[in-house]
Enzyme design. Structure first.
Site, PDB file in Angstrom:
ATOM      1  N   ASP A  38      -2.179  -6.456   8.378  1.00 32.87           N
ATOM      2  CA  ASP A  38      -2.677  -5.049   8.213  1.00 32.87           C
ATOM      3  C   ASP A  38      -4.188  -5.375   7.315  1.00 32.87           C
ATOM      4  O   ASP A  38      -3.968  -6.349   6.760  1.00 32.87           O
ATOM      5  CB  ASP A  38      -1.722  -4.648   6.979  1.00 32.87           C
ATOM      6  CG  ASP A  38      -2.575  -3.000   6.889  1.00 32.87           C
ATOM      7  OD1 ASP A  38      -3.876  -2.770   7.191  1.00 32.87           O
ATOM      8  OD2 ASP A  38      -1.564  -2.086   6.218  1.00 32.87           O
ATOM      9  N   TRP A  64       1.192  -1.226   0.111  1.00 33.63           N
ATOM     10  CA  TRP A  64      -0.350   0.044  -0.114  1.00 33.63           C
ATOM     11  C   TRP A  64       0.805   1.303  -0.059  1.00 33.63           C
ATOM     12  O   TRP A  64       1.933   1.331   0.982  1.00 33.63           O
ATOM     13  CB  TRP A  64      -0.613  -0.211   1.549  1.00 33.63           C
ATOM     14  CG  TRP A  64      -1.653   0.917   1.631  1.00 33.63           C
ATOM     15  CD1 TRP A  64      -2.931   1.934   0.577  1.00 33.63           C
ATOM     16  CD2 TRP A  64      -2.275   1.786   2.579  1.00 33.63           C
ATOM     17  NE1 TRP A  64      -3.091   2.843   1.806  1.00 33.63           N
ATOM     18  CE2 TRP A  64      -3.066   2.795   2.508  1.00 33.63           C
ATOM     19  CE3 TRP A  64      -1.534   1.740   3.956  1.00 33.63           C
ATOM     20  CZ2 TRP A  64      -3.462   3.592   3.496  1.00 33.63           C
ATOM     21  CZ3 TRP A  64      -1.663   2.407   4.718  1.00 33.63           C
ATOM     22  CH2 TRP A  64      -3.285   3.362   3.939  1.00 33.63           C
ATOM     23  N   LYS A  81     -13.748  -0.622   4.297  1.00 37.01           N
ATOM     24  CA  LYS A  81     -14.132  -1.041   2.771  1.00 37.01           C
ATOM     25  C   LYS A  81     -15.151  -2.327   3.343  1.00 37.01           C
ATOM     26  O   LYS A  81     -16.360  -2.443   2.606  1.00 37.01           O
ATOM     27  CB  LYS A  81     -12.957  -1.652   2.031  1.00 37.01           C
ATOM     28  CG  LYS A  81     -11.335  -1.056   2.470  1.00 37.01           C
ATOM     29  CD  LYS A  81     -11.604  -0.202   1.866  1.00 37.01           C
ATOM     30  CE  LYS A  81     -10.473   1.008   2.294  1.00 37.01           C
ATOM     31  NZ  LYS A  81      -9.557   1.395   0.982  1.00 37.01           N
TER      32      LYS A  81
HETATM   33  C1  LIG Z   1      -3.664  -2.090   2.843  1.00 37.27           C
HETATM   34  C2  LIG Z   1      -4.370  -0.447   3.415  1.00 37.27           C
HETATM   35  N1  LIG Z   1      -4.176  -0.656   4.776  1.00 37.27           N
HETATM   36  C3  LIG Z   1      -4.499   0.456   5.465  1.00 37.27           C
HETATM   37  C4  LIG Z   1      -5.238   1.171   5.173  1.00 37.27           C
HETATM   38  C5  LIG Z   1      -6.127   2.546   5.715  1.00 37.27           C
HETATM   39  O1  LIG Z   1      -7.519   1.633   6.019  1.00 37.27           O
HETATM   40  P1  LIG Z   1      -7.805   3.602   6.463  1.00 37.27           P
HETATM   41  O2  LIG Z   1      -8.728   4.435   5.317  1.00 37.27           O
HETATM   42  O3  LIG Z   1      -9.695   3.372   7.013  1.00 37.27           O
HETATM   43  O4  LIG Z   1      -7.245   4.516   7.046  1.00 37.27           O
HETATM   44  C6  LIG Z   1      -5.868   1.336   3.387  1.00 37.27           C
HETATM   45  C7  LIG Z   1      -6.771   1.414   2.641  1.00 37.27           C
HETATM   46  O5  LIG Z   1      -6.682   2.199   1.868  1.00 37.27           O
HETATM   47  C8  LIG Z   1      -5.444   0.420   2.375  1.00 37.27           C
HETATM   48  O6  LIG Z   1      -5.553  -0.048   1.595  1.00 37.27           O
END
Ligand SMILES: Cc1ncc(COP(=O)(O)O)c(C=O)c1O
Length: 399
Positions: free
Chosen positions: A216, A135, A251
């Site tokens: 994660d 990410w 999501k």
């Molecule tokens: C792999 C991953 N970790 C963490 C997050 C972060 O989530 P949030 O939008 O709740 O901060 C995302 C969001 O796209 C993600 O794809």
């Protein structure tokens, strides 16, 4: 170079700060909005869309909100660790019943990862490894929390599959007490997930090398199923690792702007009070306390059998739709027979699939074909429909 180092020469004057590049994903959304071409198509943002291309709303969430409207909750601050009933219910959703886990609510998954990083720093861990690729926000986030970030091989772009041997080799050569990020399911950006057997092997390597797992989990329920998507987490928990699990519910409940996340901490129960005292100190100095509305929405859904089953069905529909959308694009590719590989579309899961294309090709698609994909070649499956699939395939074939 870090942002602070880049601007050291201007210290003392905020007016002299240099202009930083736009965020790769948010910046792209602005470009897309300002594009006036009628055939434009946005595959760059990672949100689940409905059949009209709007951000998907779960009926279970709408019903929970009606319920909350009729039974208003206090607008007082939540405790630093969040809404206790929310923490209990999401802990079970992610980790199952497990006495070694304690959970705190956070500001989204980003907040969970940030609090996790700070907690690692408090515990004397300074090095973190992230998968290559991962990410886009992992490296800046961990760096700004004070960790030294390196990557380990995860995905073989040319062959469009996980390079498990290279991954194991890298783990076997890491310094003990390094933290290592594993995405639990629907890997962002590749959609390529580790199997049960691979997670079991990794668990043994982590144990042998004394590595610290940071999971994660951002797409629970969008890959194989609500519990299935936590498989790796459950394997590591069973093996009694001291570990952290950062989760976002953006999501899986379609409540992106409610900023709902949680950090699950697995450690011997007798250490929980001390660990949580550190979490409280981190949270207090960072955002003080998390937001309440989303926590009440999720708690209402998870504690009502009717709403839970509605949510579970809606999540399953979304998951099945993602599989159909992969199929649509795959079939479209088959009919235009492009010169590059697309077979991995059908072997990957969740919201994303990564194509082995260069930044120049990404820019060409954006400028010449009005097709927006992330700079690393990631496409969001959720935006595919029967009208745009062949256009996407033809545009990519022209590369
Ligand atoms: C792999 C991953 N970790 C963490 C997050 C972060 O989530 P949030 O939008 O709740 O901060 C995302 C969001 O796209 C993600 O794809």
């Amino acid at each position: 170079m870090g942002i602070v180092a880049m601007n050291r020469e201007t210290s003392g004057k905020i007016a002299n700060l240099s202009l930083l590049p736009a965020d790769p994903i948010y910046g792209m959304q602005l470009l897309f909005k300002s594009d006036v071409r009628p055939n434009k198509c946005n595959l760059s943002i990672g949100v689940c869309q409905d059949t009209q291309g709007k951000t998907l709303r779960f009926h279970a969430v709408d019903m929970a909100e009606k319920n909350l409207h009729n039974n208003p909750y206090s607008k007082d601050y939540l405790p630093l660790t969040g809404l206790a009933s929310f923490c209990t219910s999401v802990q079970e959703l992610v980790c199952g019943k497990n006495d070694s886990v304690t959970t705190v609510q956070t500001v989204g998954g980003t907040g969970a990862l940030y609090v996790a990083s700070k907690l690692l720093c408090h515990a004397g861990i300074s090095q973190i490894f992230v998968p290559d690729p991962t990410w886009v926000n992992h490296t800046p986030l961990f760096t700004s929390a004070g960790l030294t970030v390196s990557s380990f091989p995860y995905y073989d772009r040319a062959n469009a599959c996980i390079d498990f041997d290279a991954l194991c080799d890298a783990l076997n050569n890491m310094d003990p007490h390094s933290a290592v990020v594993l995405q639990a399911s629907c890997h962002n950006p590749t959609g390529a997930d580790l199997t049960k057997e691979q997670f079991k092997i990794l668990s043994q390597i982590f144990r042998k090398r004394n590595l610290f797992p940071l999971f994660d989990l951002a797409y629970q329920g969008l890959g194989s199923g609500i519990e299935e998507d936590t498989l790796g987490i459950r394997i590591f928990l069973e093996d009694e690792h001291e570990m952290l699990v950062a989760t976002t519910f953006a999501k899986s409940f379609g409540i992106y702007n409610e900023r709902m996340g949680a950090l699950h901490i697995a450690a011997p129960k007798k250490a929980h009070d001390s660990i949580v005292s550190h979490v409280r100190a981190i949270v207090r100095s960072c955002y003080s306390s998390p937001p309440a509305h989303g926590a009440h929405i999720i708690n209402t859904i998870l504690s009502s059998p009717e709403l839970y089953s509605l949510w579970e069905n809606e999540l399953a529909e979304t998951r099945n739709r993602l599989a159909e959308q992969r199929n649509l694009l795959y079939s479209a590719f088959q009919s235009v027979k492009p010169g590059f590989s697309y077979a991995h579309l059908m072997q990957t899961k969740g919201l994303f699939c990564l194509f082995d294309i260069t930044l120049e090709q990404v820019i060409f698609l954006r400028n010449e074909k009005a097709l927006y994909i992330a700079n690393d070649g990631r496409i969001c499956i959720s935006a595919i429909n029967s009208q745009n699939a062949s256009i996407i395939a033809e545009s990519m074939q022209s590369l």
